[in-house]
Each structure stands twice: as C-alpha cells, then as structure tokens.
Motif scaffolding. Sequence first.
Motif, PDB file in Angstrom:
ATOM      1  N   VAL A 196       0.937  -1.257  -0.142  1.00  0.00           N
ATOM      2  CA  VAL A 196       0.125   0.108   0.065  1.00  0.00           C
ATOM      3  C   VAL A 196       1.078   1.245  -0.090  1.00  0.00           C
ATOM      4  N   VAL A 197       0.530   2.048  -1.011  1.00  0.00           N
ATOM      5  CA  VAL A 197       1.341   3.464  -1.071  1.00  0.00           C
ATOM      6  C   VAL A 197       0.649   4.484  -1.229  1.00  0.00           C
ATOM      7  N   ARG A 198       0.856   5.724  -0.878  1.00  0.00           N
ATOM      8  CA  ARG A 198       0.198   6.873  -1.264  1.00  0.00           C
ATOM      9  C   ARG A 198       0.197   7.354  -2.638  1.00  0.00           C
TER      10      ARG A 198
ATOM     11  N   PHE B 127       3.305 -12.073  20.254  1.00  0.00           N
ATOM     12  CA  PHE B 127       3.124 -11.771  18.744  1.00  0.00           C
ATOM     13  C   PHE B 127       3.757 -10.712  18.588  1.00  0.00           C
ATOM     14  N   ALA B 128       4.188 -10.585  17.197  1.00  0.00           N
ATOM     15  CA  ALA B 128       4.663  -9.229  16.911  1.00  0.00           C
ATOM     16  C   ALA B 128       3.740  -8.908  15.630  1.00  0.00           C
ATOM     17  N   THR B 129       3.742  -7.501  15.241  1.00  0.00           N
ATOM     18  CA  THR B 129       2.920  -7.105  14.301  1.00  0.00           C
ATOM     19  C   THR B 129       3.844  -7.024  12.855  1.00  0.00           C
ATOM     20  N   ASP B 130       3.203  -6.930  11.817  1.00  0.00           N
ATOM     21  CA  ASP B 130       4.067  -7.093  10.434  1.00  0.00           C
ATOM     22  C   ASP B 130       3.264  -6.127   9.731  1.00  0.00           C
ATOM     23  N   TYR B 131       3.714  -4.647   9.361  1.00  0.00           N
ATOM     24  CA  TYR B 131       3.167  -3.661   8.590  1.00  0.00           C
ATOM     25  C   TYR B 131       4.134  -3.558   7.618  1.00  0.00           C
ATOM     26  N   SER B 132       4.799  -4.413   6.897  1.00  0.00           N
ATOM     27  CA  SER B 132       5.714  -4.132   5.664  1.00  0.00           C
ATOM     28  C   SER B 132       4.993  -4.025   4.591  1.00  0.00           C
ATOM     29  N   TRP B 133       3.743  -4.316   4.395  1.00  0.00           N
ATOM     30  CA  TRP B 133       2.861  -4.263   3.358  1.00  0.00           C
ATOM     31  C   TRP B 133       2.446  -2.516   3.261  1.00  0.00           C
TER      32      TRP B 133
END
Length: 419
Positions: free
Chosen positions: A105-107, A344-350
């Motif tokens: 996802v990009v602006r 757990f860890a989050t992953d927002y690489s996307w």
Amino acid sequence: MTVEKIDTLVIGAGQAGVAMSEHLSNLDVPHLVLERDRIAEKWRTARWDSLVANGPAWHDRFPGLEFEDVDADAFAPKERVADYFNDYAKKFNAPIRTGVEVKNVVRNADQPGFTVETSEGTIIANRVVSATGPFQHPVIPPIAPKDDNIHQIHSAGYRNPEQLPEGAVLVVGAGSSGAQIADELQRAGKKVYLSVGPHDRPPRSYRNRDFCWWLGVLGEWDAEAMKPGTEHVTIAVSGAYGGQTVDFRRLANEGMTLVGLTKAFNNGSVTFQSDLVDNLNRGDDNYLELLDAADAYIERNGLDLPEEPEARTRFPDADCITNPIVELNLAEAGITSIIWATGFATDYSWLNVNAFDDKGKPAHQRGVSTEPGVYFVGLPWLSRRGSTFIWGVWHDAKHIADHIATQRKYLAYRDSSQR
C-alpha cells in the motif's frame, strides 16, 4: 489489467474487519474487505483445540447478534466464535473478498488516495483501514536453545497434549495462553514446569458476577491508558473447564513446578530469574484489589449479592515456591518439550505510508493515524483497555467509521456558486 476503485478498503476479516464493515455499511460508505484466508481464520487454525473464549457469551459478542446455542454465562468454543463472525458478516451482506493477500500500500503522488497491490490485482482506494490485529507473527525470544533434542513450538503452534513427545514440558510465559496450556498438559498427565513472569490475575467470578461484569461497573474497561510500569504485565484469565480463576498456587499444589522468568539456556541447562515469589505476590495483590473494589461497590450501591469469603482463601506455598528453582538441567528434569507462550509481533511491511513512529508502531489517536486516510482497528489499547475484546473492537470500529463518514461529507461539499 483493469484497476478496481473503492472508497474505503479494509484489510483483514477477523472481528475487527467484520465490525468495521458493519459500521461502514450503516453509514453507506462504499467499501471492500480483503482477507487472505477465511473470515476469522485465526480463531480456527491459530489456536489450540480446546480453546474457548476468555469472556462469557453475554459479554464477548457484538450488540447485533447473540450466541443462541451457547448459554449466556458459558464460554464459546473457538470454532463457534469463528462461525459467529461468519454469521454476523452474512447478517448485513458484508462485502468481504477472501483468499486475497495485500502485498503493498502506497500513497498516490498525483491523485487522492492509495494504490494497493494485491494477489488479485491493483486497487485504488481513498482510504485504507488496517484490521489485521496484533497477533500476526509468533515471537520466540533469541534465548531459545539451539538443541535438536528439544521439541520447541510457539503457543500458536500448540494444538493438544498428544502432539508432544513423551517427557516433561517447560511452558515459558504465564499469561492467558501459557496458563491454560500448562493446566491442560498437567491434566493430561504431563510433568509441567511453568515460567511465571509479572501478571495480573483477576478472579474468574466473584459474588455471583463474572470479572467482565466487575471490570465494566468499576470503569476498568474504559481506562484509556496503561498504568505506568505495567506495559509488560500479562493477564492470566481463562474460560476453560466452565470458567475457573487462574491460581498459580493451586496449580503448584496439584503438582506443577513454578519457576521465575526464564533467563538463559546454556550447556543443556536453563536459568531463571529469582523473581517467582515477587511475581506471585503481585498477582495476588491484583486479585485482592479487585475483590476489595467489588466489595466496596456492593456496599456503596446496596446490592444484594452473596458473600464469598472463600475467595480470599490462599493455597499453601508448595516447595517450588518456598525453595524456588533458579537453574535446571533439562535432561535431568526429563524436559523434552518447550512451549513458548511469549506473544506476537505485528507486521506492517505491506503498509508503506507515514503512519508509524520511530519504533515502527502505529502512530494514531483512537485508530486515526498520522497519515490522513489510514486507520487502525483491533489493536490493544486503541482507545481503552477493552479494545481487544470483541465488544471493544466493535465500539472502536464505530468511531473510525464515523470519522470516515465525516471526511466524506467534507469532500462532498460544494459551495453555493458550484451548486
């Protein structure tokens, strides 16, 4: 390739995504929900077989649908919870598209909104809501031993006692998952060592009211921030076996060996912090504080609820508490398995937008991020203590949907000359 366009794109169709979709539907906001697996998939496949909801059915639900086949004071099994969200989505014909993974996802630089690359093509969205939750990647700490003779899994990979080899088990982490798994293993005849860190330990129920009710009337669910110094304190609560208070001293008296926070592994041995007694005492203090607050509330409001003096009875300290173990040889103890209930860890690489602080955590106010048009829902303490509970995420989603609807009204404005 055709590029699809949508006003609001919701990523994830767990409890947060379903709640988000309901509120957007009620506000006539055109939207689409993408889910890479099935609706509420993690309830089905990322939990152990015997898991039930940690809150009773009257509490752990959305306002618009009850568990008709589960007693209001009982605890719904995990498969039933997953079916509940599937049924709820059907109730308002949620626009959920499953089997689609969001990759980036990009602006947009030359038009409003965001470009979203998925496994099924490209989508242009004016707004993006991350409803992927906090439990994305199991975390096993780097202290884990490099020993092929020890069977090691995260709690997310645990299903039942039969999957473990013969021998004793070390469970690292005594929050809700670790405490419940350790209890199940002991009931199955396993010798269990449980590493206990700082924790809160509420009563399952007190004076004929579930702890969910007590936290509600005492205003605890609406607390807007953690108390200082409690950031790493887990909560030990369970709906298993009809709902019982997690009491580590009881478990020790039944044969479980409690140890302190796991420190290190070296040459076939594991060492523990000398903090077991302090951790147990602080957990007891938390438990008694809630009982005291409940008693005061009953007296203040003149409620006719039965007294429960036995709730203050303390089990005697087992030997593992009076003589805490600080080092243990795994082979001599017969330990063949380690279960890491370490979160757990989050992953927002996307999600490649300016919506994170310098530590990579979402930067937001009640889910409205620092990047205009990007939102988060389903995170712990998003707006209050109750944010991660099913009912709490529903209310958080409503706030975010209202924000989106308001922004749409501003953008739809036309001045009198244009009209």
